[in-house]
Write an enzyme that holds these catalytic residues in place. Structure first.
Site, mmCIF file in Angstrom:
data_model
loop_
_atom_site.group_PDB
_atom_site.id
_atom_site.type_symbol
_atom_site.label_atom_id
_atom_site.label_comp_id
_atom_site.label_asym_id
_atom_site.label_seq_id
_atom_site.Cartn_x
_atom_site.Cartn_y
_atom_site.Cartn_z
ATOM 1 N NE ARG A 196 -3.799 -2.216 2.121
ATOM 2 C CZ ARG A 196 -4.713 -2.564 2.989
ATOM 3 N NH1 ARG A 196 -4.990 -1.777 4.017
ATOM 4 N NH2 ARG A 196 -5.384 -3.691 2.860
ATOM 5 C CB SER B 9 -8.451 -2.121 2.809
ATOM 6 O OG SER B 9 -9.451 -2.600 3.646
ATOM 7 C CG HIS B 10 -9.016 0.605 6.388
ATOM 8 N ND1 HIS B 10 -8.396 -0.599 6.152
ATOM 9 C CD2 HIS B 10 -8.189 1.308 7.182
ATOM 10 C CE1 HIS B 10 -7.246 -0.621 6.793
ATOM 11 N NE2 HIS B 10 -7.092 0.523 7.427
ATOM 12 C CG ASP C 29 -13.321 -2.583 4.136
ATOM 13 O OD1 ASP C 29 -14.097 -3.371 3.573
ATOM 14 O OD2 ASP C 29 -12.097 -2.793 4.250
ATOM 15 C CG ASP D 234 -10.994 -4.367 0.677
ATOM 16 O OD1 ASP D 234 -11.434 -3.795 1.695
ATOM 17 O OD2 ASP D 234 -10.139 -5.270 0.725
ATOM 18 C CG ASP E 149 -11.626 -6.842 3.493
ATOM 19 O OD1 ASP E 149 -11.945 -5.673 3.804
ATOM 20 O OD2 ASP E 149 -10.438 -7.188 3.300
ATOM 21 N NE ARG E 150 -10.607 -3.226 7.754
ATOM 22 C CZ ARG E 150 -9.774 -2.593 8.574
ATOM 23 N NH1 ARG E 150 -10.239 -1.732 9.456
ATOM 24 N NH2 ARG E 150 -8.480 -2.807 8.501
ATOM 25 C CD GLU F 152 -7.441 -9.711 11.249
ATOM 26 O OE1 GLU F 152 -6.325 -9.494 11.732
ATOM 27 O OE2 GLU F 152 -7.767 -9.386 10.106
ATOM 28 C CE LYS G 268 -10.546 -7.424 6.813
ATOM 29 N NZ LYS G 268 -9.084 -7.402 6.793
HETATM 30 C C1 VG1 Z 1 -5.241 -3.690 9.813
HETATM 31 C C2 VG1 Z 1 -5.979 -4.502 10.861
HETATM 32 C C3 VG1 Z 1 -5.853 -5.983 10.560
HETATM 33 C C4 VG1 Z 1 -6.369 -6.256 9.145
HETATM 34 C C5 VG1 Z 1 -5.622 -5.387 8.156
HETATM 35 C C6 VG1 Z 1 -6.156 -5.532 6.743
HETATM 36 O O1 VG1 Z 1 -3.870 -4.011 9.851
HETATM 37 O O2 VG1 Z 1 -5.502 -4.218 12.151
HETATM 38 O O3 VG1 Z 1 -6.570 -6.708 11.523
HETATM 39 O O4 VG1 Z 1 -6.182 -7.603 8.808
HETATM 40 O O5 VG1 Z 1 -5.745 -4.013 8.526
HETATM 41 O O6 VG1 Z 1 -7.517 -5.225 6.673
HETATM 42 P P1 VG1 Z 1 -2.772 -3.110 10.604
HETATM 43 O O7 VG1 Z 1 -1.453 -3.756 10.317
HETATM 44 O O8 VG1 Z 1 -2.913 -1.734 10.054
HETATM 45 O O9 VG1 Z 1 -3.132 -3.148 12.048
HETATM 46 V V1 VG1 Z 1 -8.113 -4.482 5.297
HETATM 47 O O10 VG1 Z 1 -9.790 -4.440 5.384
HETATM 48 O O11 VG1 Z 1 -7.231 -3.088 5.320
HETATM 49 O O12 VG1 Z 1 -7.595 -5.456 4.054
HETATM 50 CO CO CO Z 2 -10.677 -4.122 3.653
#
Ligand code: VG1
Ligand code: CO
Length: 543
Positions: free
Chosen positions: A22, A113-114, A277, A279, A281-282, A363, A376
């Site tokens: 990213r 993602s988010h 979110d 993409d 998955d959340r 998670e 997810k």
């Molecule tokens: C975060 C979350 C983690 C999740 C990851 C990807 O990672 O804490 O639980 O699996 O995002 O989710 P980090 O390293 O920033 O804590 V997503 O929906 O961004 O693919």
């Molecule tokens: Co996501």
């Protein structure tokens, strides 16, 4: 059509994080940046000639251009077929579903993602393997190593890569199949849940509100909730995907999904609210004036899984990431099934699911899923909740409170300090690691430290070891504080503090989590000297 070999030089920052690579859009737009990473993926996986690749993204800014480049590179690298979502769109769970359904060798998912999108926002890319899940560390390490020594990539010159019309066409020897991004996924959901019961619920006065946050799930939610389940069109909001998510931050939590939160906490609130979110998955689950903590959500889904057709035959086991609360562990114990504790990130669940050791995973970061795919899955979690509600005929709040009354409540919160200079964040983590000996056995009021360590994980299936996965301070009564640095950000560092305590006493279940965790929050700030190191007085986001 001509295949070109283009000379390039390595970038040194293409190390995938918690979930793929990213970076800012501007970083991805540097000459050869995307191409270098994609060629590094292809060189690492060395797919057999003629293999099938799945391709799609969350529709954020730069998605289309990137899809086009990747298709041209796939054609030059010997793939036989690329399955691409129409318009270059696939939610992350839909991509996982399609990789599995069509036995692809893997897939490339474009998403941050988010993280916010747009020309000044973030972009991301990750590779998923044949089981439909994120590549394990062994592969992402090899991709990074390849990116450090890359000298050329292959690409074809083609007049046009059509993305908007369903059907097949050829680029040289490779077939491009433009597929409906929603159909296969919606069909999978219908195979898991009791759509008749959910339809009866949402058409008989039970009001739902779903917020797609202008991200990828809008079309999926419309097809499933409105077209197939009969919910009113007005129950979908922000359902038009936009390349910059309408300027928002597509992260379904109490801070960023404030529009939905205001509706669910307002007068004449609907009975059920949910958001997803960037993409897809959340998920965030809300009841009328009520928020379900993601860790509780996993535990409640597990405790009620026998009511849902796809899980009627029972769960093999549950897995949760280390910082996720132990609420699911209590359910696993009651069910007599194992509960695994993995590092943060979905890539650690794949082996457990492939080996048949777990059925549900989750998670604390608003991620829940099962072995129906290897990611997810936001809408899956929403459907799971609706199915349970349809069976119980109770409100979200009642279901959660009855769960707490039976199992006790794992009071939980996460405090994020975003955009801290990297050296300050590292000094906090270093101080904590250096304090283990001193903290061991230390007394803080009524609380005594039982154990402190840096979490490491040995995969029970392939024996691979992942170290440095988060500092844990565990107290004798089971309370915990966890410190971790985020692996998904693109600017500065984000320090996450996870706080958990256990409350068996029903008369204290109404307490606000921040209030109930106040002592632990104080200890966390004291031992990390966070204010001194960062000058921050308050977290950026509390979930
Ligand atoms: C975060 C979350 C983690 C999740 C990851 C990807 O990672 O804490 O639980 O699996 O995002 O989710 P980090 O390293 O920033 O804590 V997503 O929906 O961004 O693919
Ligand atoms: Co996501």
């Amino acid at each position: 059509m001509q295949t070109r070999t283009v000379a390039t030089t390595p970038y040194d920052d293409q190390k995938p994080g918690t979930s793929g690579l990213r970076k800012r859009v501007q970083v991805f737009r540097q000459p050869h940046y995307l191409e270098n990473f994609v060629q590094s993926v292809f060189d690492t996986i060395s797919a057999p000639q003629g293999a099938t690749l799945v391709l799609g993204g969350d529709g954020r800014y730069y998605n289309r251009e990137a899809i086009r480049i990747i298709i041209e590179m796939a054609a030059a690298n010997g793939f036989g077929r690329v399955l691409v979502g129409r318009g270059g769109i696939l939610s992350t769970p839909a991509a996982s579903c399609i990789i599995r359904k069509y036995s692809a060798c893997g897939g490339i998912i474009l998403s941050a993602s988010h993280n916010p999108g747009g020309p000044d926002g973030d972009f991301g890319i990750k590779y998923n393997i044949a089981n439909g899940g994120p590549a394990p560390e062994k592969i992402t390490d090899a991709i990074f190593a390849a990116s450090r020594k890359i000298s050329q990539y292959r690409i074809v010159d083609t007049a046009e890569v059509a993305l908007d019309t369903l059907g097949n066409y050829k680029i040289g020897d490779m077939t491009v199949s433009v597929i409906d991004p929603v159909a296969d996924y919606a069909e999978l959901m219908e195979s898991l849940f009791d759509f008749d019961a959910i339809r009866a619920l949402v058409t008989s006065g039970f009001r739902i509100q779903f917020d797609a946050m202008h991200a990828v799930t809008g079309p999926y939610a419309r097809e499933i909730f409105v077209n197939r389940l009969g919910a009113p069109a007005g129950s979908m909001m922000n359902a038009e995907p936009l390349p910059d998510f309408g300027g928002g931050h597509p992260d379904p939590n109490l801070t960023y999904a404030h529009e939905l939160v205001a509706i669910l906490y307002g007068d004449s609130a609907p009975d059920f609210g949910a958001a997803s979110d960037g993409d897809g998955d959340r998920n965030m689950i809300l009841g009328k004036h009520f928020f379900v903590t993601p860790s509780d959500s996993l535990a409640i889904l597990a405790a009620n899984a026998h009511l849902v057709p796809g899980y009627r035959h029972g769960l093999a086991g549950i897995a949760r990431s280390m910082p996720t609360s132990a609420a699911a562990d209590r359910v696993a114990k009651a069910l007599g099934i194992p509960c695994y504790e993995t590092p943060t990130g979905w890539k650690f669940f794949g082996n457990l699911m492939d080996a048949g050791k777990v059925t549900l995973c989750g998670e604390e970061s608003f991620g829940t899923g099962s072995d129906h795919i290897r990611e997810k899955d936001g809408l899956w979690a929403v459907l799971f909740w609706l199915n349970i509600i349809a069976v119980h005929n109770q409100s979200v709040e009642t279901i959660v409170r009855e769960h707490w009354a039976r199992f006790g409540r794992n009071v939980y919160s996460r405090h994020d300090y975003e955009d801290i200079p990297g050296d300050q964040a590292n000094s906090v983590m270093q101080l904590l690691r250096a304090s283990f000996a001193q903290l061991q056995g230390a007394q803080f009021g009524d609380l005594r430290v039982k154990q402190c360590d840096d979490f490491s994980y040995t995969d029970p299936v392939d024996g691979s070891v992942s170290t440095g996965q988060g500092v844990r301070i565990i107290f004798t009564d089971g309370s915990r504080i966890v410190f971790r640095l985020s692996g998904t950000g693109t600017e500065g560092a984000t320090l996450r503090i996870y706080l958990e305590s256990f409350e068996p006493d029903v008369s204290r279940h109404h307490l606000d989590a921040q209030e109930a965790l106040a002592t632990l929050i104080g200890i966390a700030l004291q031992i990390s000297e966070l204010r001194k190191h960062t000058g921050r007085e308050q977290p950026t986001v509390i979930t």
